[in-house]
Motif scaffolding. Structure first.
Motif, short mmCIF file in Angstrom:
data_model
loop_
_atom_site.label_atom_id
_atom_site.label_comp_id
_atom_site.label_asym_id
_atom_site.label_seq_id
_atom_site.Cartn_x
_atom_site.Cartn_y
_atom_site.Cartn_z
N GLU A 141 1.14 32.66 -27.00
CA GLU A 141 1.97 31.80 -27.85
C GLU A 141 2.94 32.65 -28.68
N ASP A 185 6.58 38.60 -37.65
CA ASP A 185 7.24 37.36 -38.04
C ASP A 185 6.81 36.22 -37.11
N ALA A 186 6.76 36.51 -35.81
CA ALA A 186 6.37 35.48 -34.86
C ALA A 186 4.90 35.10 -35.02
N ALA A 238 12.11 40.23 -27.93
CA ALA A 238 12.98 40.15 -29.11
C ALA A 238 14.24 41.00 -28.90
N ALA A 246 5.61 33.99 -26.47
CA ALA A 246 6.55 32.97 -26.00
C ALA A 246 7.69 32.77 -26.99
N LYS A 247 7.52 33.26 -28.22
CA LYS A 247 8.60 33.15 -29.19
C LYS A 247 9.56 34.34 -29.09
N LEU A 248 9.15 35.34 -28.31
CA LEU A 248 9.93 36.58 -28.27
C LEU A 248 10.41 36.96 -26.88
N CYS A 249 9.83 36.35 -25.88
CA CYS A 249 9.99 36.88 -24.54
C CYS A 249 10.08 35.74 -23.53
N ALA A 250 11.01 35.85 -22.60
CA ALA A 250 11.29 34.74 -21.69
C ALA A 250 10.41 34.73 -20.44
#
Ligand SMILES: Cc1cc2nc3c(=O)[nH]c(=O)nc-3n(C[C@H](O)[C@H](O)[C@H](O)COP(=O)(O)OP(=O)(O)OC[C@H]3O[C@@H](n4cnc5c(N)ncnc54)[C@H](O)[C@@H]3O)c2cc1C
Ligand SMILES: NC(=O)c1ccc[n+]([C@@H]2O[C@H](COP(=O)([O-])OP(=O)(O)OC[C@H]3O[C@@H](n4cnc5c(N)ncnc54)[C@H](O)[C@@H]3O)[C@@H](O)[C@H]2O)c1
Ligand SMILES: Cc1cc2nc3c(=O)[nH]c(=O)nc-3n(C[C@H](O)[C@H](O)[C@H](O)COP(=O)(O)O)c2cc1C
Ligand SMILES: [Zn+2]
Lengths: 99, 966, 229, 415
Positions: free
Chosen positions: C151, C212-213, C177, C154-158
């Motif tokens: 999870e 942060d994520a 990121a 998933a906020k940083l990497c595609a």
């Protein structure tokens, strides 16, 4: 976003890749005409067709070749450059011919 | 504000009557319930006026109650253009109307409406510019009237972020089609994400009536939802807008303060259809709404939209709406059916039975307004006599609500973004979509299917297609048909007095569209651009269909030929905050970064890095630089050069490879020696330089410029993918941290630092390369002379960088070592006449112009760009990079000032500083070839005045280079 | 307490100022956070991040890299061929990552003496067509642990890093990121983890971006001891 | 209210004259003196000046789509002359001067709006480059200054002076910077040209070029073949495709270029603001929307689809520059096809085929040049191939002699 399939890393967002220009043959720099050299350096077919291009997968530093349609953006196939460049390239000196 | 009136349960699906919420609209207190939108709360309080229109400042209220129109754009605190029918209320928010002069109720600019006839379509192209210069004055006046809401320029961005999601299948839209599709796919084992823009699932099942009894929707919805919410394979996202389709099913979905970027193997668009308005005079009055808006108000919010209604319809849906109104105690004064007869006779009969007056083959020709056009107060009904034609006799009916439905337009935007084509079916009077890319399917009313059973089947059909493509099924796929006709073919009744709006966003009337074609703007795209139809915030959701029909009619073409204008992302307006998300701006730090800060460095960006410019306050630049330079010239200084690029070349062909990449010869470079390396591109232009160290026969370590290294490295690896030389190429930029220890005392510092290392001139001469160990740190030493003093570049593994800095500063204490910054280094190297690639070169500089001919080996067979260099160097040179000097007390040219010869610009200053060592102003400049010999004069224009500088030979300082070779 | 107060060694993570903890320890010639707080074990299971940049790792590539590996890394002896972009944990504890046709990285077991890695480096530098890499200095090494790792990523990497498609041992060379990184799925003491190896010069940036994520999941820094004890 | 509006209010039959602006479609003639391919701004401007100054009216402008529907419809309408090379500055300055008169010349308001353009320097390299541009501009009579952060704050108080940790060090303030209703420029020229007898044929695609003995004699179209005395190709993003039909290659690659627009808000931003380092520029239109543009797409493509990643990175930078814009809403995103040369200068003049004139390579910077292109191309055609001095430096054969006109530094992301 477009997906490009890296032969080493698999399908990835195209933003992971760097476009490296057309795959084109260099004329012999020591024997070709100035015009032929200018043609190689500056001119492009730039047509709507399937083109062979260099692409770099930036995170792994891997260059490969992709065949892509320049209007649909469809990627027909991708492969390791060794499929085209499979022998060592040499340059010969031709001092005399150069002004 | 009047007291709120709400309908009884089960009306009010979205609201929580136990949670009252209060907020302010135009400074008046409004009460609503949690779950209310701003618009529903206002209408519950019988306050319909929400905003003023773009051009005529007409009073506007909700049209769709679904966020599909721009009539309810309001100002929410400092945030402009918020949709009042999409934004939920919360305690104490401050809401205002938009685009008025004075107050929302009494807008002085409403007078513009009366001047409408002086402002025909495109009037601004025909006026305001005569005589020459007049436009300057008018422009300001017109600009002041532009725009809708007001931005708060002090607004601080909030925390928004993004997340990627992955699924086998994404279904956009949770109406019956979407629910059926999601369930079928999930049952077969696909992972499904179901995306719904509204806060609850069900789409039309939540507000539409599908049968005379009014039970079907609720039962079906309950049944489908139970299965969906319990399904382990379905991830539900509500209050989530799928805002575009990008190549390869890449779907941005906006929910809350996050943008999800979904990558789906398959995608089903079940996005429904937009109910369409009827074009007649005053069709924009508050109280004139879509049929579905009325049923949404009733069923979603338990809000009674009026007391006495007229329904204007071109399909059977209007009859269902009438039933819904009646059921909730709203008088239905008439159903005005534009058709000669209803499609479903049983429905017709049961409505007629209730005593509702049904006027067939008739239309509303004009809505009558209360004072100031604030609300509808009645309608002028006429018999339809032909296409867009009506009888002269009118029947007037009082009402406070008009519900209309001219038909439906598929929610085509996202599909067209994916390349689908729209074509018009004359019989059904509707647009159809075809030509979808692979892995994208369509279901339900967006696919022209309107009867509920067929819609469900169509959803399942799309799921089968997706499952087949996923390899989860091999079921044959059968077409779904539906003969329910929902579109009336010409719901456009122009009125000689106008205000018959085609486009509400842009205040465009029927004649505006027609007149655009008459002026010669016949193509739909030209009509759009000339009239601005479809260019407003709702992007033509309601204007596209009537515009296509009007243009086709006016230009004798079919609607298919005319088409609609291009649909582009986004689907719904999206906040920049969503698009920006967490702003990922990677930065790089050298290991010594914090030491520079501790020492008070003035940092400047260098690519993604920060480097010390000099050590001292921003106001003391010149003084700091000169002191630091002086210190390096007389004692010893230390500079962090960790940002320098580093590339390693190893293997039997390392030297051959170097020889092909750089201009100089490298085959015979001795081991243990360094050599200047210049790089040209295939155009023959100098693009980078560095120092090559030969560590072993088959091992080179070469530096590159901070900003150039990535590109150089990529070029190298690409060339070798062709050449196939036996060489390994590695970018080691981040692996090494480096300093340049420079100045007459640098050897002493080095000796103290590494006592076992023989740093004597004989053992470690100028331009040599050595390796040693500095108190446990493995180090590479380069004796180079960029700044023109005895000096050592020391490269160590990055993890030791800070320790190295500390050790040197400590060892140097005895010699009063001082750090120096990049700006000081620039001065020092200028004194030595060394160029900085990209500062003293430009995108055209070949080695000849830079006097780098010595660094080009023309005996070897090849280097990248060799032929181009030959061609350029064979031509007469026009300009050259030269050194110049000016007396210390002269005005100082700045980098970028021009070199001018007899009024012609012949070059520019590339570097210039006052040199404390030379005690003069020195610099480098491109100069015309005639002025490039030492002793010539060049004219430099500084602040408008010409200076004459003397061209001198380089370097300025220590011409014999004796200091660096000590 | 901040590690810069205690940092005695020459070898430093580029991040040491930013990482704090209750206990520090020597590891492979540098200092790292041994324990961030008494809560580390819990935190690691939920959502933790630690900096192993000073810990030992090495890399090599070239035609002869595979043979050098199998000869000089004892744990490789009975390990079958590793596919490109897969990693395997050796019986001796090291993780071997195969990144390209002939490129291998070895992450130390965090417990041993790393004598085998030293031997490997030694052999690589003496073998033709085998080139040691500098990943010890060129890359930072972070480990992200716990139930929420995919999870967070998933906020940083595609790239889809969900367990279902990205099981233990899989590697993605990708962008995290917006910096290039190598992401390896592992487990440490049964805790799901990603090792993230990325350019050391942007280590501070990436560390902060990951933290942060992690906020959303109450993520926090942890110490290295939870990986080994 | 200006007097001219009264007539609309007092007359019922607006428009007074059918096809007052643009003519009705008509048949193609079998032959024309001049065929201009492409009814973008450049094509119709050339036709206009041919008719107006040279009396040449047996001219057909052939357009495969609709008038001005190529890059003319898509561009962000930045008009400026603060380039870097002597050749460039001279040329664009002439264009700016012509723009200032156009509305009155056309009797059609192109809404030329002189806002000034501010370009931001975040690196000292940029400061050097800007100083040089300011100096060259002044040299040729333009109004351009290098200004400091304080002056920038005064011009655009809402700007964040430290966006993305890249402090703004200086600005290039170009007072001649302007914008105009881009579509209206094409319409005004088309109106003026067709009223003088030029034929405009929309939905007419040139599919082939007839060359005999090295000389162009006609063109084939989807509506039939026509003969002609000469051809001007002014088709921007499609340049290479047609040149190939005429039998030669161009030093051009075609890249998509994207732009986007927000919902309208009340005016707050007067100048055009551009940050080349952050690949972002913005202006507020007369309708109150913000129009954003940035860098080209990363690889060549004949497809004007738009992408999410460009939008994300461009707007992230916009929010860095103007943090409060986080609260604005984007309404539309689109793309055009740009014909990029390696030196970021155009290709104008003769081609390897006789009587076949080139106007290409306009990349991301050709809207601002529309009037001067029209004038000089008309001169070229009317004189039977005498290349006007102003455009001599832009000849295609400069590439054969490695004599590029490098405008790269003055072009990236500032248009
Ligand atoms: C997003 C974007 C932003 C830009 N911003 C700016 C800016 O701010 N300032 C600036 O100065 N410039 C800008 N430009 C560049 C500028 O738009 C173009 O250089 C300029 O519009 C070119 O004009 P044109 O008349 O040559 O071409 P176009 O307007 O593209 O016209 C060419 C026409 O030729 C037609 N055509 C093509 N092939 C054929 C054929 N075979 N037969 C018939 N017709 C054909 C096309 O349909 C098209 O209508 C921008 C471009 C884009 C895409
Ligand atoms: N009365 C009406 O206005 C109306 C409108 C459409 C359909 N119908 C009826 O509904 C039935 C069709 O059902 P259906 O399932 O095709 O349509 P639907 O309207 O029931 O469902 C579509 C759903 O998709 C959602 N949606 C649309 N675009 C979206 C996006 N980009 N992102 C997220 N969500 C999005 C909508 O909010 C809606 O809930 C038919 O019987 C038809 O007659 C009625
Ligand atoms: C300066 C400028 C301003 C624009 N303003 C708007 C606008 O307010 N609303 C809108 O819908 N589109 C606007 N557009 C975009 C056009 O609608 C359209 O997307 C563009 O011309 C490309 O055409 P296409 O999308 O039909 O391919 C604008 C375009 C430009 C160049
Ligand atoms: Zn551009």
């Amino acid at each position: 976003m477009k997906i490009l399939t890296c032969p080493l890393n698999g399908p990835r967002n195209i933003s992971e890749f760097v476009y490296g220009g057309e795959v084109k043959d260099m004329p012999d720099p020591n024997t070709c005409s100035d015009k032929a050299w200018a043609d190689y350096v500056f001119y492009h077919d730039n047509l709507i067709q399937i083109v062979k291009e260099w692409w770099l997968h930036a995170p792994s530093g891997y260059w490969f070749i992709a065949e892509r349609h320049t209007a649909s953006d469809e990627i027909i196939k991708t492969y390791d450059p060794s499929e085209i460049y499979n022998t060592r390239i040499e340059f010969s000196t031709q001092q005399e011919e150069r002004a | 504000m009047k007291p709120s009136q709400r309908l009884n349960e089960p009306m009010g699906l979205l609201i929580d009557r136990n949670k009252p919420v209060q907020f302010k609209f135009e400074n008046q207190l409004v009460s609503g319930y949690a779950g209310d939108s701003i618009a529903s709360a206002l209408i519950a309080n019988q306050s319909w006026l929400m905003s003023r229109s773009f051009k005529y400042h007409r009073p506007r209220g909700p049209l769709t109650m679904a966020g599909q129109d721009a009539n309810t754009l309001i100002q929410l605190g400092g945030e402009p253009n918020v949709l009042a029918d999409r934004q939920n209320i919360s305690q104490d928010i401050q809401v205002r109307g938009q685009n008025y002069n004075g107050s929302l109720e009494n807008d002085k600019d409403a007078v513009l409406g009366y001047f409408g006839r002086f402002m025909p379509v495109g009037f601004y192209y025909r006026s305001f510019f005569k005589p020459l210069g007049a436009w300057k004055k008018w422009e300001g006046v017109i600009r002041d009237k532009a725009g809708l809401g007001v931005l708060d320029l002090n607004f601080k961005p909030e925390y928004y972020d993004k997340k990627y999601l992955f699924a086998d299948l994404v279904v956009v839209g949770s109406g019956p089609a979407g629910l059926a599709a999601a369930l079928k796919a999930a049952d077969a084992g696909a992972t499904v994400i179901l995306v719904e823009e509204q806060t609850i699932l069900g789409g039309s099942l939540t507000y539409n009536r599908f049968d005379i009894e009014g039970k079907k929707a609720q039962t079906l919805r309950h049944e489908l939802l139970t299965r969906v919410t319990e399904h382990p394979n379905i991830q539900v996202m509500t209050d989530a807008v799928c805002n575009a389709w990008f190549t390869d099913n890449y779907l941005p979905v906006i929910q809350g303060k996050r943008m999800y970027k979904i990558r789906a193997k398959e995608c089903i668009l079940a996005s429904g259809a937009y109910e369409q308005h009827v074009v007649f005079r005053n069709n924009d009055l508050p109280g004139v709404i879509m049929c579905s808006a009325a049923t949404r108000l009733i069923k979603h919010y338990a809000v009674k939209p009026g007391n006495k209604a007229v329904v204007l319809t071109g399909n059977d849906e209007g009859y269902y709406t009438a039933l819904d109104l009646l059921e909730q105690g709203i008088e239905v004064a008439a159903i005005v059916d534009m058709r000669a007869q209803a499609q479903d006779p049983i429905l017709f009969a049961s409505v007629a039975e209730k005593g509702i007056s049904i006027k067939q083959g008739a239309t509303v020709y004009e809505a009558l307004a209360t004072k100031g056009n604030k609300h509808i107060k009645g309608v002028d009904i006429r018999q339809i006599t032909g296409k867009g034609q009506v009888a002269d006799t009118a029947e007037l009916i009082d009402c406070d609500l008009l519900c209309m439905s001219a038909g439906f337009m598929p929610a085509y935007q996202i599909l067209c973004q994916a390349g689908a084509k729209l074509s018009y079916d004359d019989a059904a009077a509707e647009f159809n979509l075809s030509g979808l890319p692979a892995h994208l399917y369509i279901a339900g009313s967006v696919n022209g299917i309107y009867s509920l059973d067929a819609v469900l089947k169509d959803g399942e059909k799309a799921a089968s297609e997706a499952l087949n493509s996923l390899g989860l099924s091999t079921e044959p796929v059968a077409d779904v048909n539906c003969d329910k006709k929902v579109n009336y073919d010409w719901p456009i009744f122009s009125h000689p007095k106008g205000k018959d709006f085609v486009d509400y966003d842009e205040d465009l009337q029927a004649k505006d569209i027609v007149n655009a074609t008459r002026l010669g703007y016949r193509d739909i795209q030209l009509v759009k651009r000339f009239s601005t139809v479809g260019m407003g915030p709702s992007q033509g959701r309601h204007s596209a269909l009537p515009t296509a029909r009007l243009v086709a009619n006016a230009t004798d073409r079919s609607v298919t030929e005319t088409g609609v204008t291009t649909a582009r992302p986004p689907f719904a307006p999206e906040k920049l905050a969503h698009l920006a998300g967490r702003i990922f701006d990677p930065y790089q730090r050298t290991p010594m970064h914090y030491r520079h800060l501790e020492l008070g460095a003035k940092m400047i960006p260098a690519g993604h890095w920060q480097r010390p410019a000099y050590y001292g306050g921003a106001g003391e630049r010149d003084k700091c630089i000169q002191l630091e330079a002086d210190h390096v010239r007389n004692k010893v200084g230390l500079i962090d050069v960790s940002t320098l690029g580093g590339i390693e070349l190893r293997g039997p062909d390392a030297a051959e490879f170097m020889n092909r990449i750089y201009t100089f010869g490298f085959l015979k470079q001795p081991v243990g020696k360094t050599r200047y390396a210049v790089l040209t591109n295939e155009h023959g232009v100098v693009i980078d330089d560095g120092v090559a160290c030969r560590i072993a026969d088959d091992h080179f370590y070469v530096t590159a410029t901070t900003s150039g290294v990535t590109r150089v490295y990529r070029e190298m690896t690409k060339w070798n993918a062709m050449w196939r030389l036996d060489v390994d190429i590695l970018n080691v930029t981040s692996a090494f941290s480096a300093v340049n220890l420079a100045g007459p005392d640098s050897r002493k510092v080095l000796e103290k630092l590494a006592p076992e290392f023989d740093a004597s001139a004989d053992a470690f001469p100028y331009l040599a390369y050595r390796e040693t160990n500095i108190q446990g740190i493995p180090a590479r030493l380069l004796r180079v002379g960029f700044v023109g003093e005895l000096g050592y570049e020391i490269h160590v593994p990055a993890q030791y960088g800070e320790a190295l800095w500390d050790l040197i500063m400590q060892a140097g204490k005895a010699f009063q070592i001082k750090p120096f910054g990049v700006e000081t280094q620039r001065l020092l190297r200028l004194e030595k006449g060394h160029i900085i690639v990209s500062q003293d070169t430009d995108g055209m500089s070949h080695p000849g112009e830079l006097s780098l001919g010595w660094a080009v080996n023309r005996k070897k067979p090849f280097f990248v760009g060799c032929r181009s260099v030959d061609i350029m160097m064979a031509k007469p040179m026009k300009r050259k990079l030269v050194g110049f000097r000016l007396p210390a007390d002269s005005a100082k040219p700045e980098e970028g000032h021009l070199v001018i010869e007899q009024g012609e610009v012949t070059g520019n200053i590339t570097s210039c500083e006052y040199s404390p060592a030379v005690k003069a102003i020195i610099g480098m400049a491109f100069a015309g070839i005639e002025q490039s010999e030492p002793g010539s004069k060049i004219g430099i224009r500084v602040d408008g005045k010409m200076l004459q500088a003397e061209v001198v030979s380089l370097p300025f300082y220590d011409p014999k280079n004796s200091r660096q070779e000590l | 307490m901040n590690m810069s107060d205690t940092q005695p060694s020459l070898k430093r993570s580029l991040l040491y100022r930013t990482t704090t903890g209750e206990h520090y320890k020597q590891q492979d010639g540098g200092m790292l956070v041994a324990q961030f707080s008494a809560n580390d074990a819990e935190q690691a299971k939920r959502c933790g991040l630690l900096d192993l940049s000073v810990a030992r790792r090495t890399g090599l590539r070239g035609k002869n890299a595979p043979s050098v590996l199998s000869e000089h890394l004892p744990g490789m002896a009975n390990t079958s061929v590793i596919q490109a972009n897969f990693a395997e944990q050796l019986s001796t504890g090291e993780w071997v990552l195969r990144l390209g046709k002939t490129e291998y990285w070895v992450l130390s077991s965090l417990t041993g003496t790393n004598a085998s890695l030293d031997a490997l480096d030694q052999a690589a530098s003496q073998t033709a067509d085998c080139y040691p890499l500098y990943c010890q200095s060129s890359h930072a090494w972070f480990v992200l642990t716990g139930d929420y790792i995919s999870e967070v990523m998933a906020k940083l990497c595609a790239v889809d890093l969900n367990e279902r498609v990205f099981p233990v041992g899989k590697i993605a060379q990708t962008s995290v990121a917006r910096v290039n990184a190598i992401v390896v799925k592992q487990t440490y003491q049964g805790i799901p983890a990603f090792s993230i190896l990325s350019d050391s010069s942007s280590a501070e940036y990436l560390w902060l971006a990951i933290l942060d994520a992690m906020q959303e999941f109450n993520g926090q820094a942890i110490g290295a001891d939870v990986l080994t004890v | 209210m200006p007097f001219s509006l009264l007539k609309y209010g007092l007359n019922k039959d607006y428009p007074f004259e059918k096809h007052a602006d643009l003519p009705a479609p008509c048949e193609l003639k079998p032959s024309y003196d001049v065929v201009i391919v492409g009814a973008g701004g450049h094509g119709v401007a050339t036709a206009y000046y041919l008719a107006k100054y040279h009396g040449i009216t047996n001219v057909a402008v052939l357009e495969k789509g609709y008038l001005g529907g190529g890059n003319t419809a898509r561009n962000t309408a930045v008009i400026r002359s603060n380039y870097l090379t002597n050749e460039g500055v001279k040329f664009y300055s002439e264009s700016v001067k012509l723009f200032q008169q156009l509305s009155n010349e056309f009797d059609f308001n192109i809404m030329y709006s002189e806002r000034g353009q501010l370009t931001l320097a975040h690196t000292d390299a940029a400061v050097r480059g800007f100083r040089q541009r300011a100096e060259i501009n002044k040299h040729f009579g333009g109004r351009t200054e290098l200004i400091d952060p304080q002056q920038i704050k005064e011009l655009v108080p809402c700007l964040n002076m430290n966006p993305a940790d890249m402090p703004i060090l200086a600005g290039l303030w170009h007072m001649d910077g302007a914008t105009a209703r881009h579509d209206a420029v094409a319409w005004g020229y088309a109106k003026g040209a067709t009223q003088r007898g030029v034929e405009l044929h929309q939905l007419t695609e040139v599919t082939d070029i007839d060359v005999e003995n090295g000389k162009v004699v006609g063109v084939k179209t989807n509506r039939g073949n026509i003969k002609c005395g000469c051809v001007v190709q002014a088709i921007a993003g499609h340049s290479s495709l047609l040149a190939a039909k005429a039998g030669f290659k161009l030093p051009i690659s075609t890249f998509p270029l994207q732009a986007m627009v927000t919902q309208p808000v009340k005016p707050f931003l007067n100048p055009l603001v551009s940050s080349p380092s952050l690949h972002c520029y913005v202006q507020q239109t007369s309708r109150g929307e913000l129009v954003f543009g940035g860098g080209s797409d990363p690889y060549p493509l004949y497809n004007s689809r738009s992408t999410l990643d460009l939008k994300e990175s461009l707007l992230a930078n916009a929010v860095e520059l103007f943090p409060f814009m986080a609260n604005m809403r984007l309404m539309r995103q689109w793309a055009g096809l740009t014909d990029m040369t390696s030196d970021y200068s155009p290709i104008m003049g003769l081609s390897p085929v006789d009587n076949y004139y080139l106007d290409a390579g306009w990349g991301t910077w050709g809207f601002k040049s529309t009037p001067i292109v029209g004038q000089t191309m008309a001169q070229l055609v009317a004189s039977g191939g005498q290349v006007p001095d102003l455009i001599k430096p832009f000849a295609m054969d400069r590439f054969d002699s490695f004599a590029q006109v490098n405008e790269m530094g003055a072009t990236a992301a500032s248009h």
